[in-house]
Design a protein around this motif. Structure first.
Motif, mmCIF file in Angstrom:
data_model
loop_
_atom_site.group_PDB
_atom_site.id
_atom_site.type_symbol
_atom_site.label_atom_id
_atom_site.label_comp_id
_atom_site.label_asym_id
_atom_site.label_seq_id
_atom_site.Cartn_x
_atom_site.Cartn_y
_atom_site.Cartn_z
ATOM 1 N N LEU A 172 0.822 -1.205 0.000
ATOM 2 C CA LEU A 172 0.000 0.000 0.000
ATOM 3 C C LEU A 172 0.856 1.256 0.000
ATOM 4 C CD1 LEU A 172 -2.713 -0.974 2.653
ATOM 5 C CD2 LEU A 172 -2.952 -1.008 0.167
ATOM 6 N N GLU A 173 1.971 1.224 0.727
ATOM 7 C CA GLU A 173 2.834 2.401 0.861
ATOM 8 C C GLU A 173 4.276 2.047 0.489
ATOM 9 O OE1 GLU A 173 1.678 5.256 1.209
ATOM 10 O OE2 GLU A 173 -0.364 4.809 1.867
ATOM 11 N N PRO A 174 4.583 1.985 -0.806
ATOM 12 C CA PRO A 174 5.933 1.603 -1.225
ATOM 13 C C PRO A 174 6.977 2.699 -1.053
ATOM 14 C CG PRO A 174 4.565 2.087 -3.137
ATOM 15 C CD PRO A 174 3.667 2.156 -1.950
ATOM 16 N N ASP A 175 6.543 3.958 -0.955
ATOM 17 C CA ASP A 175 7.471 5.086 -0.857
ATOM 18 C C ASP A 175 7.825 5.324 0.614
ATOM 19 O OD1 ASP A 175 8.830 7.468 -0.852
ATOM 20 O OD2 ASP A 175 7.345 8.575 -2.044
ATOM 21 N N PRO A 176 9.078 5.115 1.018
ATOM 22 C CA PRO A 176 9.450 5.293 2.433
ATOM 23 C C PRO A 176 9.303 6.727 2.933
ATOM 24 C CG PRO A 176 11.400 4.936 1.069
ATOM 25 C CD PRO A 176 10.214 4.652 0.204
ATOM 26 N N ALA A 177 9.172 7.676 2.011
ATOM 27 C CA ALA A 177 8.942 9.052 2.429
ATOM 28 C C ALA A 177 7.491 9.289 2.859
ATOM 29 C CB ALA A 177 9.296 10.015 1.293
ATOM 30 N N ARG A 178 6.615 8.334 2.524
ATOM 31 C CA ARG A 178 5.195 8.486 2.839
ATOM 32 C C ARG A 178 4.684 7.459 3.850
ATOM 33 N NH1 ARG A 178 1.823 11.204 -0.579
ATOM 34 N NH2 ARG A 178 0.251 9.552 -0.590
ATOM 35 N N GLY A 179 5.359 6.310 3.940
ATOM 36 C CA GLY A 179 4.861 5.273 4.847
ATOM 37 C C GLY A 179 5.783 4.083 4.887
ATOM 38 N N ARG A 180 5.276 2.984 5.435
ATOM 39 C CA ARG A 180 6.117 1.806 5.639
ATOM 40 C C ARG A 180 5.259 0.551 5.677
ATOM 41 N NH1 ARG A 180 5.152 5.043 9.401
ATOM 42 N NH2 ARG A 180 6.830 6.369 8.630
ATOM 43 N N PHE A 181 5.904 -0.596 5.467
ATOM 44 C CA PHE A 181 5.206 -1.876 5.482
ATOM 45 C C PHE A 181 6.164 -2.938 5.998
ATOM 46 C CE2 PHE A 181 7.195 -1.258 1.382
ATOM 47 C CZ PHE A 181 7.752 -2.489 1.064
ATOM 48 N N MET A 182 5.616 -4.111 6.361
ATOM 49 C CA MET A 182 6.439 -5.163 6.944
ATOM 50 C C MET A 182 6.345 -6.497 6.214
ATOM 51 S SD MET A 182 6.116 -4.477 11.044
ATOM 52 C CE MET A 182 7.418 -5.688 11.376
ATOM 53 N N LEU A 183 5.256 -6.733 5.485
ATOM 54 C CA LEU A 183 5.096 -7.998 4.777
ATOM 55 C C LEU A 183 5.805 -7.954 3.430
ATOM 56 C CD1 LEU A 183 1.297 -8.709 5.433
ATOM 57 C CD2 LEU A 183 3.276 -9.625 6.684
ATOM 58 N N ALA A 184 6.143 -9.132 2.903
ATOM 59 C CA ALA A 184 6.713 -9.232 1.561
ATOM 60 C C ALA A 184 5.590 -9.153 0.532
ATOM 61 C CB ALA A 184 7.469 -10.553 1.418
ATOM 62 N N TYR A 185 5.881 -8.491 -0.617
ATOM 63 C CA TYR A 185 4.917 -8.333 -1.713
ATOM 64 C C TYR A 185 5.599 -8.666 -3.025
ATOM 65 C CZ TYR A 185 2.040 -5.674 1.599
ATOM 66 O OH TYR A 185 1.289 -5.291 2.680
ATOM 67 N N ARG A 193 1.004 -18.328 10.692
ATOM 68 C CA ARG A 193 2.004 -17.949 11.697
ATOM 69 C C ARG A 193 3.401 -17.769 11.091
ATOM 70 N NH1 ARG A 193 0.038 -18.419 16.787
ATOM 71 N NH2 ARG A 193 -1.794 -19.736 17.130
ATOM 72 N N ASP A 194 3.510 -17.966 9.788
ATOM 73 C CA ASP A 194 4.833 -18.007 9.167
ATOM 74 C C ASP A 194 4.758 -17.371 7.775
ATOM 75 O OD1 ASP A 194 7.555 -18.800 9.421
ATOM 76 O OD2 ASP A 194 7.195 -20.521 8.123
ATOM 77 N N PHE A 195 4.439 -16.059 7.737
ATOM 78 C CA PHE A 195 4.284 -15.385 6.455
ATOM 79 C C PHE A 195 5.554 -14.604 6.122
ATOM 80 C CE2 PHE A 195 2.855 -12.480 3.240
ATOM 81 C CZ PHE A 195 1.949 -13.241 2.522
ATOM 82 N N PRO A 196 6.009 -14.651 4.864
ATOM 83 C CA PRO A 196 7.251 -13.957 4.490
ATOM 84 C C PRO A 196 7.230 -12.465 4.815
ATOM 85 C CG PRO A 196 6.582 -15.460 2.751
ATOM 86 C CD PRO A 196 5.449 -15.435 3.739
ATOM 87 N N ALA A 197 8.325 -11.987 5.397
ATOM 88 C CA ALA A 197 8.470 -10.578 5.764
ATOM 89 C C ALA A 197 9.286 -9.838 4.718
ATOM 90 C CB ALA A 197 9.127 -10.457 7.132
ATOM 91 N N ALA A 198 9.075 -8.524 4.639
ATOM 92 C CA ALA A 198 9.757 -7.708 3.639
ATOM 93 C C ALA A 198 11.267 -7.750 3.796
ATOM 94 C CB ALA A 198 9.265 -6.269 3.725
#
Length: 366
Positions: A172-185, A193-198
Motif C-alpha cells: 500500500l505504501e511503497p514510498d518510504p517518504a510516505r509510509g512503511r510496510f512489513m510484509l513481503a509483496y 504464523r509463518d508469512f514472508p516478511a519484507a
C-alpha cells in the motif's frame, strides 16, 4: 438527522447516514461497555483536511459496505463506491418482539441497482446482524464489509480454517517518504504464523504488535469446512473479544488491513494507531479486476455478484463483542440451536446467537 441509533437490551448501534458508516457500537456485558469498532481520530476533530479526500475517508468509522471494493473503475464513484461515501435514508425502524430492526436505502444507485442495508438487534445478543440487498441493475459488482477495530495494547487473532494467505504485487505504501510496510509483496503462505516478511524471515499474522509500525494488506482465502467463516481478536488492553462472522459461500475471502502508524501524510499523519480492518468480501482489488480475470478467480474464488433487471441478491454479516476469557481468542467456534460455542484450551463458553442467520449450507446467488 445525520445519525440513526437503534437499541435492544444490552446493545446499541449508530449509523452515520451521511456515508453509511457505523459511527458507534456498544455492547453491555458484565457491567462493562464494550466498544469493538474504530472511529478515525480526525472525524470529530474539526480540523482542516485535504480537499481531495473522499467522504468515506473524511468520516471513516466502524464498518461500511464497499461496492465495489477499492477502485471504482467501471462506473464513476469514489473509493469503495457510493455505498461508503454518500447518503442513506431510513425506510423502516422499529421494535420487534425480540429487539429492533431497521432498514436503510442508499440514495445513489450502484450499476443501476438499488441497495438496502438491514440492521437487526436481538435482546441479550452481543451481535449486530447485517444484511445488504441489491435489486435490479446490470453487469456485476464486487462487495466487501469493512469493519475496523482498534487496540491500545495489541492483540491475538484466530480464524476459521483458511486455504492460504497472500499479498498483492505491491504494498500500500511503497514510498518510504510516505509510509512503511512489513510484509513481503507478492508472497503467499498456507501457514498464517509463518508469512514472508519484507526484510527476510517471517511474521506471525495471528499477532498484532503495537511496536510494528506498518501499513499492510493481505488476503485470506477460506478453506472448505462447511461452517461459518470467522475472525476473533482478543484485544489485550481492552480485555475483550471482537468477533466477525460471515457465510464463506457469500463472502469467500477475508482481507486484513494492518494500519498502525504506517502512513505519514494527512489525514493519517502517523496517528492512525492500532487499527485492524477485518474485511470480508467477494472481490479483487478494484471493480474492473473483480469482474475480469484476476488471481483469485484462477484459484476458484468468486469475486463479484451478478446484477440483473428483476433480479436481487443479498449477503449477511455479523459483528460482536464479548468480555475476554482466559486472555486468548478461541481455537474453535461452532453455531447451532440458538447458541455460539467458543472453545479454547479445554474450556468452552456459550453465548446467545442466531445460528440460522448466516444461511450456512443454503444456495447462494452467482
Amino acid at each position: 438527522m445525520t445519525t440513526s441509533t437503534i437499541k435492544a437490551r444490552g446493545i446499541s448501534v449508530s449509523l452515520d447516514l451521511i456515508v453509511g458508516h457505523i459511527a458507534d457500537m456498544v455492547v453491555e456485558s458484565g457491567g462493562r461497555q464494550l466498544k469493538p469498532l474504530h472511529r478515525a481520530p480526525w472525524v470529530d476533530a474539526s480540523e482542516t483536511l485535504p480537499q481531495d479526500l473522499p467522504q468515506g475517508t473524511v468520516r471513516l468509522s466502524g464498518d461500511f459496505l464497499c461496492a465495489p471494493f477499492s477502485r471504482s473503475d467501471v462506473e464513476e464513484a469514489p473509493l469503495h463506491g457510493w455505498t461508503a461515501n454518500s447518503a442513506w435514508d431510513v425506510t423502516e425502524s422499529g421494535a420487534t418482539e425480540s429487539g429492533w430492526r431497521a432498514v436503510f436505502r442508499l440514495r445513489h444507485e450502484v450499476m443501476g441497482a438499488s441497495v438496502d442495508k438491514i440492521f437487526t438487534l436481538i435482546d441479550d445478543h452481543p451481535f449486530l446482524y447485517q444484511e445488504h440487498v441489491f435489486s435490479g441493475g446490470s453487469g456485476a459488482i464486487s462487495v466487501a464489509h469493512h469493519p475496523m477495530t482498534v487496540m491500545k495494547g495489541g492483540g491475538r487473532l484466530a480464524f476459521s480454517p483458511k486455504r492460504f494467505a497472500a499479498t498483492l504485487s505491491d504494498p500500500l505504501e511503497p514510498d518510504p517518504a510516505r509510509g512503511r510496510f512489513m510484509l513481503a509483496y507478492p508472497a503467499r503462505s498456507a501457514d498464517l504464523r509463518d508469512f514472508p516478511a519484507a526484510g527476510g524471515g517471517t511474521l506471525d499474522l495471528m499477532q498484532y504488535r503495537m511496536n510494528d509500525r506498518r501499513e499492510d494488506f493481505i488476503t485470506l482465502v477460506e478453506a472448505d469446512h462447511g461452517g461459518p467463516g470467522w475472525t476473533a481478536l482478543a484485544r489485550q488492553a481492552e480485555d475483550d473479544l471482537v468477533l466477525v462472522l460471515k457465510n464463506p459461500a457469500e463472502l469467500p475471502i477475508t482481507m486484513l488491513w494492518f494500519s498502525n502508524s504506517g502512513r505519514d501524510y494527512a489525514p493519517w499523519s502517523g496517528r492512525h494507531l492500532g487499527v485492524l480492518g477485518i474485511e470480508d468480501g467477494r472481490a479483487a482489488v478494484g471493480h474492473a479486476a473483480s469482474i475480469g480475470d484476476n488471481w483469485l478467480k484462477r484459484e476458484g474464488v468468486a469475486t463479484a455478484f451478478a446484477l440483473g433487471e428483476g433480479h436481487s441478491f443479498s449477503f449477511r454479516h455479523i459483528i460482536g463483542a464479548l468480555p475476554l476469557s482466559g486472555g486468548q481468542p478461541p481455537r474453535e467456534i461452532t453455531t447451532a440451536n440458538g447458541q455460539m460455542r467458543l472453545s479454547a484450551g479445554g474450556s468452552t463458553r456459550e453465548v446467545p446467537f442466531d445460528s440460522a442467520f448466516l444461511r450456512i449450507g443454503q444456495p447462494v446467488a452467482a
